[in-house]
Design a protein around this motif. Structure first.
Motif, PDB file in Angstrom:
ATOM      1  N   ALA A 241      17.424 -51.826  -7.433  1.00 45.93           N
ATOM      2  CA  ALA A 241      17.402 -52.440  -6.090  1.00 45.93           C
ATOM      3  C   ALA A 241      18.585 -52.372  -5.209  1.00 45.93           C
ATOM      4  O   ALA A 241      18.532 -52.156  -3.862  1.00 45.93           O
ATOM      5  CB  ALA A 241      17.240 -53.970  -5.737  1.00 45.93           C
ATOM      6  N   LYS A 242      19.347 -52.501  -6.224  1.00 46.32           N
ATOM      7  CA  LYS A 242      20.470 -52.119  -5.242  1.00 46.32           C
ATOM      8  C   LYS A 242      20.657 -50.651  -4.685  1.00 46.32           C
ATOM      9  O   LYS A 242      21.459 -50.817  -3.718  1.00 46.32           O
ATOM     10  CB  LYS A 242      21.473 -52.301  -6.259  1.00 46.32           C
ATOM     11  N   VAL A 243      20.546 -49.747  -5.245  1.00 42.83           N
ATOM     12  CA  VAL A 243      20.307 -48.770  -5.423  1.00 42.83           C
ATOM     13  C   VAL A 243      20.180 -48.152  -4.462  1.00 42.83           C
ATOM     14  O   VAL A 243      20.142 -47.457  -3.124  1.00 42.83           O
ATOM     15  CB  VAL A 243      20.303 -47.354  -6.476  1.00 42.83           C
ATOM     16  N   GLN A 247      21.006 -46.685  -0.588  1.00 38.93           N
ATOM     17  CA  GLN A 247      20.794 -45.804   0.320  1.00 38.93           C
ATOM     18  C   GLN A 247      20.484 -46.072   1.377  1.00 38.93           C
ATOM     19  O   GLN A 247      20.482 -44.783   2.822  1.00 38.93           O
ATOM     20  CB  GLN A 247      19.747 -45.022  -0.811  1.00 38.93           C
ATOM     21  N   ALA A 248      19.780 -47.410   1.644  1.00 38.73           N
ATOM     22  CA  ALA A 248      19.069 -47.175   3.424  1.00 38.73           C
ATOM     23  C   ALA A 248      21.046 -47.215   4.332  1.00 38.73           C
ATOM     24  O   ALA A 248      20.644 -46.621   5.177  1.00 38.73           O
ATOM     25  CB  ALA A 248      19.073 -48.466   2.825  1.00 38.73           C
ATOM     26  N   SER A 252      21.656 -44.755   7.126  1.00 40.97           N
ATOM     27  CA  SER A 252      22.119 -45.346   8.668  1.00 40.97           C
ATOM     28  C   SER A 252      23.428 -44.637   9.208  1.00 40.97           C
ATOM     29  O   SER A 252      23.560 -44.636  10.440  1.00 40.97           O
ATOM     30  CB  SER A 252      21.434 -47.062   8.543  1.00 40.97           C
ATOM     31  N   ALA A 253      24.700 -44.499   7.801  1.00 41.47           N
ATOM     32  CA  ALA A 253      25.638 -44.478   8.248  1.00 41.47           C
ATOM     33  C   ALA A 253      25.251 -42.322   8.948  1.00 41.47           C
ATOM     34  O   ALA A 253      26.126 -42.410   9.865  1.00 41.47           O
ATOM     35  CB  ALA A 253      26.044 -44.606   7.253  1.00 41.47           C
TER      36      ALA A 253
END
Length: 261
Positions: A241-243, A247-248, A252-253
């Protein structure tokens, strides 16, 4: 003729007193009686511990001047310090001289009588011999009972030195140090190892890989492996979940960077 009294066993009150002094760290002093085997009468010693009274010889005593702890029964030791023997006073001398004087006074009467050499003196001899024969038969019949009593008394005495030697060897045998191993895990999947050898901590906070913990758990026990697998599964889900979140944020960046370009 003087007779030796049989040693009295320790009372329940004396045994409780001994146990209380041992618990207080002050082994009480005792003295050996005439019933003690292998130790002279009157010698002192200290009671180091108490065993099960049903064993008979449950008093663990360390004689003075000895390094060994031996087993003794409640009749073989006493809390009363023996006193110095005093010479016996010559009692009863006056009655003996008095009886002798009376016998010498009564002697002239049978001498002066003329019927002394008469025939009734002959049957008097067998009467005396018959009465003396009966007490001689009693010691013969009681001799087997005395021998059996001595045999019973010697049986535990023969096995006691071997038991005392075994107790001394067990006391001298060094005890193995206890080792405590502690494995600690966190919710992030980090494992550490602590090892305590006796009273000394030899390893503290040693990092251990999750794969090594999982492999060791499978070797040790299935239930332990199941617990470790469940912990690793929850950590794996949290990391996935952290990965996904990272990634999201990265996508976005990147989009924002392209817009700025």
């Amino acid at each position: 003729m003087s007779t030796r009294t049989k040693p009295q066993p320790l009372s329940d009150t004396e045994i409780r007193r001994i146990a209380t002094e041992i618990d207080a760290g002050k082994p009480p002093m005792v003295w050996f009686t005439a019933a003690a085997v292998g130790v002279p009468e009157g010698r002192s010693g200290k009671v180091m511990s108490l065993g099960d009274p049903s064993e008979g010889d449950f008093l663990q005593v360390k004689p003075t001047g000895s390094k060994d702890v031996l087993s003794f029964g409640p009749t073989e030791v006493t809390l009363t310090k023996p006193g110095r023997p005093t010479p016996a006073k010559p009692t009863g001398t006056t009655p003996k001289t008095a009886t002798r004087k009376e016998s010498t006074v009564s002697m002239p009467s049978p001498v002066t009588t003329p019927a002394a050499p008469s025939t009734p003196a002959a049957p008097a001899a067998p009467a005396v011999s018959s009465t003396s024969a009966t007490p001689q038969a009693k010691p013969e019949t009681s001799q087997p009972a005395a021998e059996s009593a001595e045999a019973k008394a010697n049986k535990p005495a023969a096995s006691r030195p071997a038991r005392n030697a075994a107790n001394a060897a067990a006391a001298k045998k060094p005890k193995a140090a206890e080792v405590t191993v502690t494995l600690s895990g966190t919710a992030e999947g980090e494992w550490t190892l602590d090892v305590v050898n006796g009273k000394k901590r030899t390893i503290k906070g040693l990092p251990v890989a999750s794969s090594a913990v999982a492999q060791a758990a499978k070797i040790l026990h299935p239930e332990f492996a199941e617990v470790v697998d469940s912990i690793h599964e929850s950590v794996r889900a949290a990391q996935q979940a952290k990965v996904a979140q990272l990634q999201a944020e990265l996508e976005s960046a990147r989009r924002l960077l392209e817009d700025l370009a």
